[in-house]
Scaffold this active site. Structure first.
Site, PDB file in Angstrom:
ATOM      1  N   GLU A 263      11.846  24.785 -97.579  1.00 28.04           N
ATOM      2  CA  GLU A 263      13.234  25.030 -97.213  1.00 28.04           C
ATOM      3  C   GLU A 263      13.923  25.332 -98.520  1.00 28.04           C
ATOM      4  OE1 GLU A 263      16.715  24.291 -97.288  1.00 28.04           O
ATOM      5  OE2 GLU A 263      16.485  22.318 -96.339  1.00 28.04           O
ATOM      6  N   CYS A 300      22.014  21.984 -98.654  1.00 29.44           N
ATOM      7  CA  CYS A 300      21.369  23.272 -98.340  1.00 29.44           C
ATOM      8  C   CYS A 300      22.252  24.093 -97.418  1.00 29.44           C
ATOM      9  CB  CYS A 300      20.021  23.068 -97.667  1.00 29.44           C
ATOM     10  SG  CYS A 300      19.437  21.403 -97.613  1.00 29.44           S
TER      11      CYS A 300
HETATM   12  P1  NAP Z   1      13.004  22.569-107.819  1.00 32.70           P
HETATM   13  O1  NAP Z   1      13.151  22.956-109.225  1.00 32.70           O
HETATM   14  O2  NAP Z   1      12.603  23.617-106.868  1.00 32.70           O
HETATM   15  O3  NAP Z   1      11.930  21.381-107.777  1.00 32.70           O
HETATM   16  C1  NAP Z   1      11.568  20.763-106.575  1.00 32.70           C
HETATM   17  C2  NAP Z   1      10.177  20.189-106.728  1.00 32.70           C
HETATM   18  O4  NAP Z   1       9.232  21.230-106.891  1.00 32.70           O
HETATM   19  C3  NAP Z   1      10.010  19.302-107.917  1.00 32.70           C
HETATM   20  O5  NAP Z   1       9.162  18.259-107.532  1.00 32.70           O
HETATM   21  C4  NAP Z   1       9.337  20.184-108.934  1.00 32.70           C
HETATM   22  O6  NAP Z   1       8.518  19.504-109.808  1.00 32.70           O
HETATM   23  C5  NAP Z   1       8.483  21.055-108.069  1.00 32.70           C
HETATM   24  N1  NAP Z   1       8.255  22.357-108.670  1.00 32.70           N
HETATM   25  C6  NAP Z   1       9.181  23.304-108.881  1.00 32.70           C
HETATM   26  N2  NAP Z   1       8.622  24.402-109.408  1.00 32.70           N
HETATM   27  C7  NAP Z   1       7.302  24.131-109.530  1.00 32.70           C
HETATM   28  C8  NAP Z   1       6.185  24.870-110.022  1.00 32.70           C
HETATM   29  N3  NAP Z   1       6.323  26.109-110.489  1.00 32.70           N
HETATM   30  N4  NAP Z   1       4.996  24.278-109.985  1.00 32.70           N
HETATM   31  C9  NAP Z   1       4.836  23.032-109.539  1.00 32.70           C
HETATM   32  N5  NAP Z   1       5.866  22.276-109.078  1.00 32.70           N
HETATM   33  C10 NAP Z   1       7.075  22.819-109.075  1.00 32.70           C
HETATM   34  O7  NAP Z   1      14.320  21.926-107.233  1.00 32.70           O
HETATM   35  P2  NAP Z   1      15.257  20.751-107.769  1.00 32.70           P
HETATM   36  O8  NAP Z   1      14.617  20.080-108.940  1.00 32.70           O
HETATM   37  O9  NAP Z   1      15.577  19.951-106.636  1.00 32.70           O
HETATM   38  O10 NAP Z   1      16.608  21.421-108.211  1.00 32.70           O
HETATM   39  C11 NAP Z   1      16.698  22.572-108.947  1.00 32.70           C
HETATM   40  C12 NAP Z   1      17.414  23.641-108.131  1.00 32.70           C
HETATM   41  O11 NAP Z   1      16.892  23.676-106.796  1.00 32.70           O
HETATM   42  C13 NAP Z   1      18.881  23.454-107.905  1.00 32.70           C
HETATM   43  O12 NAP Z   1      19.669  23.903-108.963  1.00 32.70           O
HETATM   44  C14 NAP Z   1      19.114  24.264-106.655  1.00 32.70           C
HETATM   45  O13 NAP Z   1      19.308  25.610-106.964  1.00 32.70           O
HETATM   46  C15 NAP Z   1      17.861  24.149-105.881  1.00 32.70           C
HETATM   47  N6  NAP Z   1      17.898  23.242-104.709  1.00 32.70           N
HETATM   48  C16 NAP Z   1      18.136  23.793-103.505  1.00 32.70           C
HETATM   49  C17 NAP Z   1      18.141  22.997-102.379  1.00 32.70           C
HETATM   50  C18 NAP Z   1      18.377  23.575-101.041  1.00 32.70           C
HETATM   51  O14 NAP Z   1      18.425  22.826-100.103  1.00 32.70           O
HETATM   52  N7  NAP Z   1      18.485  24.850-100.871  1.00 32.70           N
HETATM   53  C19 NAP Z   1      17.918  21.636-102.473  1.00 32.70           C
HETATM   54  C20 NAP Z   1      17.676  21.094-103.728  1.00 32.70           C
HETATM   55  C21 NAP Z   1      17.659  21.925-104.836  1.00 32.70           C
HETATM   56  P3  NAP Z   1       8.950  19.160-111.301  1.00 32.70           P
HETATM   57  O15 NAP Z   1       9.598  17.831-111.163  1.00 32.70           O
HETATM   58  O16 NAP Z   1       7.667  19.127-112.014  1.00 32.70           O
HETATM   59  O17 NAP Z   1       9.870  20.215-111.767  1.00 32.70           O
END
Ligand code: NAP
Length: 504
Positions: A263, A300
């Site tokens: 999502e 979201c």
């Molecule tokens: P994220 O960067 O997508 O990370 C979510 C999870 O995925 C974390 O456990 C992260 O691990 C892992 N991950 C991300 N990229 C990866 C990769 N290339 N390889 C392996 N694991 C990976 O999201 P976030 O930390 O929650 O927040 C960052 C951004 O996400 C926000 O600024 C926002 O834009 C977006 N977000 C959107 C929603 C929505 O509902 N649309 C919700 C939350 C966040 P690590 O801990 O190792 O990075």
């Protein structure tokens, strides 16, 4: 606080330490150390999950319902500590944590009731036709079966309802699938105490301990190892488009590709129709501001974009929105990284020609106030980047010249979680043109409402075409979420004694 931290991972009923630790970054309260996760810990957890599946995958619905109920009770029993730890780590107000806990235990109980009803099994039977010509028909029975171990990524923005014991975990456990959670680095303490609640429920119910493990993050290798583990059969994820897409691609590239239920991003557009604008434009502006800034805009379903038709009512709407947004006090964001991404997203939008800055945020390290931008339908249609999600309380008003341009903006949208219409008598003709367009874009359509606040219910859809989600046939909220972790199996002429109990 009664809870004593271990700083460890929960692997199949044992608290296991890694060799090195990372420090938590709470918005408030003590910094704590947690063990880094590793690929070896993921492997241990997934192997135990596979072993657990041999019994848990064949447990009765009543046993699983009792287990889900026990998890809910154990979470509630730790309620005050969960609120304190969760609020400190995420910066979300305590009242929000209490509400989110209610939703989390409510979800667990909803799935318990849902599986007891049994409809989700979608049982079908085509009785044998031995005398059919030219060929007889065999006896065919169909039922949904659990798929095996599921990997779940804790989400930063819902430390409870979309994390350790959140909707993905609850629906997988309800289906009969063991779960391995990758904890989110933004709230490792919350993940640990909720894992302790699940562990207590496992022990109380005598369930195989491999049914649940928590591997803390702090290390990229954990997520990659989880999605690539050959014994993992599906992934539940909520997060960014970039991260989600990278993990989705890893799932697709596996020797045995698996479904990745991600999502991701959505700007949740709202279309304000002329009669509604004339009748209650200012009230809509105030409602929009409430929805846009709730939880520092970190939902979201945050409605980032409003589409209006140019004229006096559009000007009054912009003024009312600006006024209401300037009264919003700074809110703490989930992490410094998310606050930084918010500022960068705003800078990128501000640099697009034809975009006017109506209100600038005073966002610093981890605190944010809203941004408001305005642009025209023409600029919007020419700049694809204006349709990308900026996570946080950032709003954009798109003023179109006429209804045709409004329809063009609707057609240009990418996949969304939600799309909303505000309409009054006299707006039906335009509404009837918009709806079939929006139906192809979003998982949930709303009239005269605001999309934040997702009801956990039978008829809810929290998903949508890409990039809202990576799998438009699925929802991550509501009882239908269980379908992600089930697979139809047809039993042809199988003797009754050998059939799963639910099919006999
Ligand atoms: P994220 O960067 O997508 O990370 C979510 C999870 O995925 C974390 O456990 C992260 O691990 C892992 N991950 C991300 N990229 C990866 C990769 N290339 N390889 C392996 N694991 C990976 O999201 P976030 O930390 O929650 O927040 C960052 C951004 O996400 C926000 O600024 C926002 O834009 C977006 N977000 C959107 C929603 C929505 O509902 N649309 C919700 C939350 C966040 P690590 O801990 O190792 O990075």
């Amino acid at each position: 606080m009664a809870y004593e931290f271990t700083g460890k991972h929960l692997i199949a009923g044992r608290w296991v330490a890694g060799s090195e630790t990372f420090s938590s970054s709470p918005a408030e309260g003590p910094v704590r150390n947690f063990s880094f996760g590793s690929a070896a810990l993921v492997d241990e957890a997934v192997r135990a999950a596979e072993e657990a599946f041999e019994t848990y995958g064949y447990s009765s619905r009543a046993e699983r319902a009792a287990f889900l109920e026990a998890i809910a009770e154990e979470i509630d029993a730790r309620g005050d500590d969960i609120t304190e730890i969760g609020s400190g780590e995420t910066g979300l107000p305590k009242a929000r944590l209490v509400g989110e806990r209610g939703r989390t235990v409510g979800q667990l109980r909803l799935f318990a009731t849902h599986i007891l009803k049994g409809d989700y099994l979608d049982r079908r039977h085509d009785a044998a036709l031995p005398d059919r010509q030219p060929l007889p028909r065999p006896d065919l029975k169909l039922m949904q079966r659990p798929i095996g171990p599921v990997g779940v990524f804790g989400a930063s923005n819902f430390p409870l309802a979309f994390s350790t014991a959140g909707g993905d975990t609850a629906s997988a456990l309800a289906a009969g699938c063991p779960v391995v959670v990758k904890g989110h680095e933004a709230h490792p303490g919350t993940a640990e105490i909720v894992a302790a609640a699940i562990d207590a429920a496992i022990k109380r119910c005598g369930v195989h301990p491999g049914v649940f493990s928590l591997v803390q993050g702090g290390n990229r290798e954990v997520g990659t190892a989880l999605v690539q583990h050959p014994l993992i059969k599906a992934i539940g994820f909520t997060g960014s488009l970039g991260g989600g897409r990278a993990l989705f691609d890893l799932c697709a590239k596996r020797p045995e590709p698996i479904p990745f239920f991600g999502e991701l991003g959505s700007v949740n557009p709202m279309f304000l129709l002329p009669q509604a604008m004339a009748a209650r434009g200012e009230a809509i502006a105030k409602g929009w501001v409430g929805s846009l800034t709730m939880g520092a805009g970190q939902f979201c379903t945050n409605p980032g974009i409003v589409v209006v038709i140019e004229g006096e009512t559009a000007n009054a709407f912009t003024k009312a929105a600006e006024q209401a947004l300037s009264a919003v006090a700074p809110q703490t964001m989930l992490t410094e990284g998310i606050a930084e991404a918010y500022r960068k997203g705003a800078t990128k939008i501000a640099s697009v020609e034809g975009v006017r800055s109506v209100l600038t945020s005073t966002c610093d390290l981890r605190n944010a106030t809203p941004y408001l931008f305005a642009t025209t339908g023409k600029e919007w249609l020419a700049n694809h980047a204006l349709g990308e999600e900026v996570f946080g309380p950032l709003g954009m008003i798109v003023t179109v010249t006429d209804t045709d341009e409004m329809l063009a903006v609707a057609r240009s949208l990418e996949g969304q979680l939600t799309a909303s219409l505000h309409l009054e008598a006299g707006d039906e003709a335009l509404g009837a043109k918009l709806l079939p367009i929006l139906e192809r874009k979003a998982g949930r359509l709303l009239a005269n409402g605001f999309p934040t606040g997702v009801e956990v219910a039978d008829a809810m859809v929290h998903g949508g075409p890409y990039p809202a989600s990576t799998n438009f046939g699925a929802t991550s909220v509501g009882t239908m979420a269980i379908r992600r972790f089930l697979r139809p199996v047809c039993y042809q002429d199988i003797p009754v004694a050998l059939l799963p109990e639910d099919l006999r």
